[in-house]
Design an enzyme around this catalytic site. Structure first.
Site: not given
Ligand code: NAI
Ligand code: MG
Length: 497
Positions: A195, A270, A304, A401
């Site tokens: 996804k 991660e 990240c 973050e």
């Molecule tokens: P997010 O964690 O919501 O999104 C990442 C993935 O998880 C996307 O594919 C999203 O559709 C999915 N997702 C969201 N809620 C979910 C759920 N309940 N169950 C299963 N999958 C779910 O991150 P978002 O909202 O885009 O960004 C928020 C913050 O997260 C950013 O400001 C950053 O701090 C952090 N982040 C960290 C990343 C990393 O590389 N470790 C990458 C993206 C965001």
């Protein structure tokens, strides 16, 4: 004067213009609900494309296809060498379409086309090539039993694929994150439901076409775009998924763990970071300045492992901060297709608001921007590269973050206290050390609670080098041979002779 932006490749404009479907069991299909969602161009805020919106029913169908492919499909019978060749071929196909992928990444994510060409796409190609090699090298051991007379038993281990894997990825490196997840899953013989992030689904969908072209059997890789709360949550909770691999926020990582409890599927995560980058007074100052600037500003800080807490020894603090601020001011923040762009917009309006919210809260609490500190312009999601001073360890800008181009520069005078300050975080993803003193470098590296420590460099990634987090930065490691553990089960076989 801005140079004219290169034209969009005709294959890319044709691809983008479609209403995108999802890949289930080797067929491109609409969502069961018939719904679509929009993905936006973050440089303009305009709709780029409409994409089938996956939800529970689509995830069910995709998991069913992945299960059938795993249990009874041709994939369950092919040799490791054939698997390896398919993965290698996929790498080659991506390489052949490098420019197309770079343009898609730039359009959907906002990053400079130049960066996608030099980093995202080549790293993706290398990643698949690296894991192609592993397909033929996944082995068990023969085990001499300790309590038994010699030759009484023949015991050995088999390393088998874990099964159907759900992979949920973020938007910061859309194609590369798909590769990090798919490479080891395919090398070990798993099948996948992927996804992509709702902000950036396009490169994963184009990748799906190349997966078919490479000749992977139907159902081995299924790609279901959609929102996290719906499609993502359904995948994480699905009772017939054996493992879920997630990259994203720590907050959602915790939800994934909860969702996985139903069938106790394996989980690898991660997650976020607030990585310390330490500049000691004996460092090569010029190298430290440019390294610390790119540690935070690469990919607009949407990494990240971004070096977002910059600890600088007091004697050189002003010089280093001044140098980084000057580097920040030289960064050309333009839309990704501008050949002179060094930094594009943030990925979404939500991310823009999040980052600007942190800037406002930091400044309100007394942090001082040496440069930047605000949004750039009012069209698209651009933020000025920002260096904050006068922060303290209670402020959100030092603890949380931000995931934007914002670094907190923090002076320190006592080298003995720096380890404790650097480790004072719920995260433990990465750290940087800048010094000419080998003893200090390696002593510090041993004491930092982080999954990766870079010495006199930063953001060096390689398919062969494990990456992942201590503490709330995650579970397990990606890349290297370490990740293969996450995608295999060990079976002990013991036979009486
Ligand atoms: P997010 O964690 O919501 O999104 C990442 C993935 O998880 C996307 O594919 C999203 O559709 C999915 N997702 C969201 N809620 C979910 C759920 N309940 N169950 C299963 N999958 C779910 O991150 P978002 O909202 O885009 O960004 C928020 C913050 O997260 C950013 O400001 C950053 O701090 C952090 N982040 C960290 C990343 C990393 O590389 N470790 C990458 C993206 C965001
Ligand atoms: Mg988008």
């Amino acid at each position: 004067m801005a140079t004219a932006a290169p034209a969009i490749d005709s294959n890319v404009s044709r691809f983008v213009a479609q209403t995108h479907k999802m890949l289930i069991n080797g067929k491109w299909v609409e969502a069961a609900s018939g719904k679509t969602f929009a993905t936006f161009n973050p440089a303009t805020g305009e709709i780029l494309a409409n994409v089938a919106e996956g939800d529970r029913e689509d995830i069910n169908r995709a998991v069913q296809a992945a299960r059938a492919a795993f249990e009874t499909g041709p994939w369950s019978r092919i040799s490791p060498a054939e698997r390896g060749k398919l993965i290698w071929k996929l790498g080659d196909l991506i390489d052949k379409h490098l420019e197309e992928f770079a343009q898609l990444e730039s359009l959907d994510n906002g990053k400079p086309l130049r960066v996608a060409r030099a980093a995202d796409v080549p790293l993706t190609v290398e990643h698949f090539h690296y894991y192609a090699g592993w397909a033929t090298k996944i082995e068990g051991n023969t085990i001499p039993l300790t309590m038994q007379a010699a030759n009484k038993y023949h015991a050995y281990t088999l390393r088998e694929p874990v099964g159907v894997v759900g992979q949920i990825i973020p938007w910061n490196f859309p194609l590369l994150m798909a590769a990090w997840k798919l490479g080891p899953a395919l090398a070990t013989g798993c099948t996948v439901v992927l996804k992509p992030a709702e902000q950036t689904p396009l490169s994963a969908l184009r990748l799906g076409e190349l997966i078919q072209e490479a000749g992977f059997p139907d159902g081995v890789v299924n790609i279901v775009p959609g929102y996290g709360e719906t499609a993502g949550a359904a995948l994480a909770a699905h009772p017939d998924v054996d493992k879920v691999a997630f990259t994203g926020s720590t907050e959602v990582g915790k939800l994934i763990v909860q969702a996985a409890t139903g069938n106790l599927k394996k989980v690898s995560l991660e997650l976020g970071g607030k990585s310390p980058n330490l500049v000691l007074e004996d460092a090569d100052i010029e190298a430290a300045i440019s390294g610390a600037a790119s540690a935070i500003f690469f990919n607009h800080g949407q990494c990240c492992c971004a070096g977002s807490r910059l600890f600088v020894e007091k004697k050189i603090f002003d010089k280093v901060v001044d140098g980084i601020a000057r580097s920040a001011e030289k960064i050309r923040v333009r839309e990704g297709f501008d050949p002179e762009s060094d930094m594009g917009p943030l990925v979404s309006e939500e991310q823009l608001n999040r980052v600007c919210g942190y800037l406002e809260s930091g400044i309100k609490e007394g942090a001082k921007p040496v440069t930047g500190g605000e949004r750039l312009g009012n069209k698209g999601y651009f933020v000025k590269p920002t260096v904050l001073v006068n922060t303290n360890e209670k402020m959100k800008v030092e603890r949380e973050e931000i995931f934007g181009p914002v670094v907190a520069a923090i002076p320190f005078s006592d080298p003995n206290e720096i380890v404790a300050r650097a480790n004072d975080s719920v995260y433990g993803l990465a750290a940087g050390i800048w010094t000419r003193d080998l003893k200090k470098a390696h002593t510090l590296a041993a004491k930092l609670r982080a999954g990766t420590v870079w010495i006199n460099c930063y953001n060096v990634f390689d398919a062969a080098l494990p990456f992942g987090g201590y503490k709330q930065s995650g579970w397990g490691r990606e890349m290297g041979h370490e990740v293969l553990e996450q995608y295999t089960e060990v079976k002990s076989v013991c036979a009486a002779l």
